[in-house]
Design a protein around this motif. Structure first.
Motif, PDB file in Angstrom:
ATOM      1  N   LEU A 292       0.841  -1.205   0.000  1.00 43.50           N
ATOM      2  CA  LEU A 292       0.000   0.000   0.000  1.00 43.50           C
ATOM      3  C   LEU A 292       0.873   1.252   0.000  1.00 43.50           C
ATOM      4  CD1 LEU A 292      -2.770  -1.140   2.510  1.00 43.50           C
ATOM      5  CD2 LEU A 292      -2.841  -1.150   0.003  1.00 43.50           C
ATOM      6  N   VAL A 293       1.560   1.474  -1.110  1.00 42.08           N
ATOM      7  CA  VAL A 293       2.412   2.648  -1.285  1.00 42.08           C
ATOM      8  C   VAL A 293       1.553   3.791  -1.811  1.00 42.08           C
ATOM      9  CG1 VAL A 293       4.426   3.572  -2.483  1.00 42.08           C
ATOM     10  CG2 VAL A 293       4.388   1.178  -1.760  1.00 42.08           C
ATOM     11  N   SER A 294       1.691   4.950  -1.239  1.00 42.93           N
ATOM     12  CA  SER A 294       0.865   6.096  -1.630  1.00 42.93           C
ATOM     13  C   SER A 294       1.099   6.468  -3.081  1.00 42.93           C
ATOM     14  CB  SER A 294       1.185   7.306  -0.735  1.00 42.93           C
ATOM     15  OG  SER A 294       0.900   7.019   0.610  1.00 42.93           O
ATOM     16  N   GLY A 295       0.003   6.831  -3.747  1.00 48.74           N
ATOM     17  CA  GLY A 295       0.106   7.272  -5.135  1.00 48.74           C
ATOM     18  C   GLY A 295       0.542   8.723  -5.208  1.00 48.74           C
ATOM     19  N   HIS A 296       1.304   9.067  -6.248  1.00 46.41           N
ATOM     20  CA  HIS A 296       1.812  10.429  -6.384  1.00 46.41           C
ATOM     21  C   HIS A 296       0.958  11.250  -7.348  1.00 46.41           C
ATOM     22  CE1 HIS A 296       5.365   9.392  -4.115  1.00 46.41           C
ATOM     23  NE2 HIS A 296       5.557   8.342  -4.894  1.00 46.41           N
ATOM     24  N   LEU A 305       3.086   0.685  -9.521  1.00 50.07           N
ATOM     25  CA  LEU A 305       4.276   0.110  -8.890  1.00 50.07           C
ATOM     26  C   LEU A 305       4.058  -1.374  -8.614  1.00 50.07           C
ATOM     27  CD1 LEU A 305       6.981   0.158  -7.318  1.00 50.07           C
ATOM     28  CD2 LEU A 305       5.663   0.900  -5.319  1.00 50.07           C
ATOM     29  N   VAL A 306       2.922  -1.721  -8.040  1.00 47.86           N
ATOM     30  CA  VAL A 306       2.636  -3.119  -7.710  1.00 47.86           C
ATOM     31  C   VAL A 306       2.594  -3.969  -8.977  1.00 47.86           C
ATOM     32  CG1 VAL A 306       0.954  -4.687  -6.671  1.00 47.86           C
ATOM     33  CG2 VAL A 306       1.417  -2.464  -5.610  1.00 47.86           C
ATOM     34  N   ARG A 311       5.260  -8.206 -12.215  1.00 52.54           N
ATOM     35  CA  ARG A 311       5.875  -8.646 -13.472  1.00 52.54           C
ATOM     36  C   ARG A 311       7.304  -9.116 -13.256  1.00 52.54           C
ATOM     37  NH1 ARG A 311       3.637  -3.624 -17.191  1.00 52.54           N
ATOM     38  NH2 ARG A 311       1.497  -4.410 -17.454  1.00 52.54           N
ATOM     39  N   VAL A 312       8.030  -8.410 -12.399  1.00 51.39           N
ATOM     40  CA  VAL A 312       9.399  -8.834 -12.095  1.00 51.39           C
ATOM     41  C   VAL A 312       9.385 -10.232 -11.486  1.00 51.39           C
ATOM     42  CG1 VAL A 312      11.414  -8.379 -10.649  1.00 51.39           C
ATOM     43  CG2 VAL A 312      10.303  -6.494 -11.825  1.00 51.39           C
ATOM     44  N   PHE A 313       8.475 -10.459 -10.543  1.00 48.40           N
ATOM     45  CA  PHE A 313       8.398 -11.756  -9.868  1.00 48.40           C
ATOM     46  C   PHE A 313       7.997 -12.853 -10.853  1.00 48.40           C
ATOM     47  CE2 PHE A 313       6.366 -15.099  -7.439  1.00 48.40           C
ATOM     48  CZ  PHE A 313       7.223 -15.264  -6.368  1.00 48.40           C
TER      49      PHE A 313
END
Length: 526
Positions: A292-296, A305-306, A311-313
């Protein structure tokens, strides 16, 4: 003043050569320290070359003297010589004196740096850290007999700092200087890191990485973009150190903390990508709170971001199936958390839900719960949007209980409910209830227009009557549930008929051939 200043003497000589000297104005642009610096120099000159030099004003006086050329050539025992003599003892100053003198340089940093004063004060600072640290900061060098700090700074035999009894090192152990240096500006901290040979991609010190993160944490997050740019080099340096040690020193949760911290200081794209790659490779170890990273920009949370991290994982070389399923459960919880966000559009929701392969979920009940939360929070969605939202569901992987709930959910489009019920045929218990199809071709409606449900083993009229009696003996809750189910089936049947008609018209229009779409029989359900 010109009697003490070689620069002023030259300016006055040039002015005297002009025809109208009365109208001449001497301008000294960007004077070190501004009016305060000029006033202190003036006091020195009008006091016959005497001034009270202290730790708090020596840096300013030194830079002003250097700027004005107040050397011995202009006057004996001039201001520059007096300040240089005072600065010679800086290696014996207290820790607080060094910090104070460095802080005083910040308003005229460019002058103090170009005149070599910052460098001298930093050397004294590092010597004090080495002298008062619990760890061994001094190491021998193969190239010289002079002691060398583990940071790469070399001291001469005459520049060793004396132990500082007033040092705060006893308060917080070997990292006592972390808090002390947070009082210094970013330019000075960057200069310190550069002197240690650990700036940018040269940083291989875990201690310095921790210090820079500690320093950035102490900085105000609401600063302007121009002031944040001053910290970008330090942010890059810290992230390089984090990537270097990776998972051995930082848990997944701690890596998210680093990402949140450095995102506010103009982190470069390359270093951000490297940090996200490190986080993405260990994403299965994260928690919902981590994600739950704040949106800019728009939205409460940074959903993009998530998606990048997932995709990386997923694109990792070897992804363990258990880890993939663990991540699947995590993302389902994340979907439920972000569903109430009014700025979260359907495409973003689907991008998160569909970013994982189907094999990552043994059960899609969590996805259904998230969809239901989204529909509750977005009640004005059209029929098309609600149908589109449900496309991420794998009906065959819904539990029987979730399918029953979905069939009764008025927020779910009827066509979706039909698909879910059809996929559940194999899961219906053998003693479940069947939709009645009467001999005269009607679709299970009684004389009152209500749908009739009967047991799988009671196809004749006598057994149907027996089944009706058994229903009357059931609990009130069961009766209420059956009534709700009957009403829902009426809605589903109507929707199926409409779909059948639309499909028949479409086929006739295109080919002239009528193709049956719905045979009037609904699947078994309970």
């Amino acid at each position: 003043m010109s009697a003490f200043s070689g620069r002023l003497k030259k300016i006055i000589r040039k002015q005297k050569r002009k025809p109208q000297i009365e109208d001449s104005i001497i301008e000294l642009n960007d004077f070190p320290g501004g009016p305060d610096g000029f006033e202190q120099v003036s006091r020195f000159c009008y006091n016959h070359g005497r001034a009270k030099i202290t730790v708090s004003n020596v840096s300013l006086l030194y830079c002003c003297a250097f700027f004005l050329g107040m050397t011995e050539k202009a006057s004996t025992n001039n201001l520059l010589k007096q300040t240089e003599k005072f600065l010679e003892g800086m290696f014996y100053w207290s820790w607080g004196d060094i910090i104070m003198s460095l802080r005083s340089c910040e308003p005229f940093f460019s002058y103090a740096d170009s005149y070599g004063l910052i460098q001298k004060l930093i050397f004294a600072l590092l010597a004090k850290i080495a002298q008062n640290s619990d760890t061994n900061f001094i190491a021998s060098s193969s190239s010289s007999s002079s002691p060398v700090t583990s940071f790469g700074f070399r001291f001469s035999s005459t520049s060793k700092a004396s132990p500082d009894p007033a040092s705060p090192c006893t308060k917080s152990g070997k990292d006592w200087w972390f808090d002390e240096l947070t009082n210094l500006g970013p330019k000075i901290i960057e200069k310190i890191i550069r002197n240690l040979g650990a700036y940018g991609d040269q940083n291989n010190s875990f201690t310095l990485t921790r210090f820079i993160l500690h320093y950035l944490k102490s900085r105000p997050q609401g600063s302007s973009s121009s002031s944040k740019y001053e910290y970008s080099g330090l942010a890059d340096t810290a992230v390089h150190g984090v990537i270097l040690v990776g998972k051995t020193k930082f848990s997944c949760g701690k890596l998210f903390w680093v990402l949140r911290l450095v995102s506010g200081f103009n982190l470069s794209k390359d270093y951000r990508a490297g940090l996200e790659r490190l986080i993405g490779e260990n994403l299965d170890e994260a928690t919902v709170d981590d994600l739950l990273v704040s949106g800019h920009n728009r939205g409460v949370y940074d959903v993009n971001l998530v998606i990048r991290l997932i995709r990386v994982f997923v694109n990792g070389e070897e992804v363990d199936s258990q880890k993939m399923k663990k991540l699947g459960r995590l993302i389902d919880k994340y979907l439920r958390e972000i569903s109430p966000d009014q700025n979260l559009n359907i495409s973003k929701f689907l991008a998160v839900a569909e970013s994982l392969p189907d094999s990552s979920r043994d059960c899609f009940d969590g996805v259904y719960r998230a969809i239901d939360f989204y529909l509750q929070s977005h009640p004005t969605l059209s029929f098309e949007d609600r149908s589109k939202l449900c496309r991420c569901l794998n009906y065959e992987k819904l539990s029987f209980e979730a399918s029953k709930e979905l069939a009764k959910n008025p927020r779910i489009p009827p066509n979706v409910s039909v698909q879910a019920l059809i996929s559940q045929q194999s899961k219906v218990p053998q003693n479940g209830f069947l939709y009645q199809r009467t001999p005269n071709g009607s679709h299970g409606k009684n004389s009152h227009g209500h749908m009739v449900l009967f047991n799988d083993n009671t196809m004749d009229s006598s057994s149907l009557s027996s089944s009706s009696e058994s229903f009357s003996e059931g609990t009130e809750d069961m009766k209420l549930n059956l009534q709700k189910m009957q009403c829902r089936v009426v809605e589903l049947e109507k929707a199926c008929k409409e779909m059948k008609g639309q499909m028949s018209k479409l086929v006739r229009h295109n080919t002239g051939i009528s193709t049956p779409f719905y045979n009037g029989t609904l699947p078994r359900f309970c």
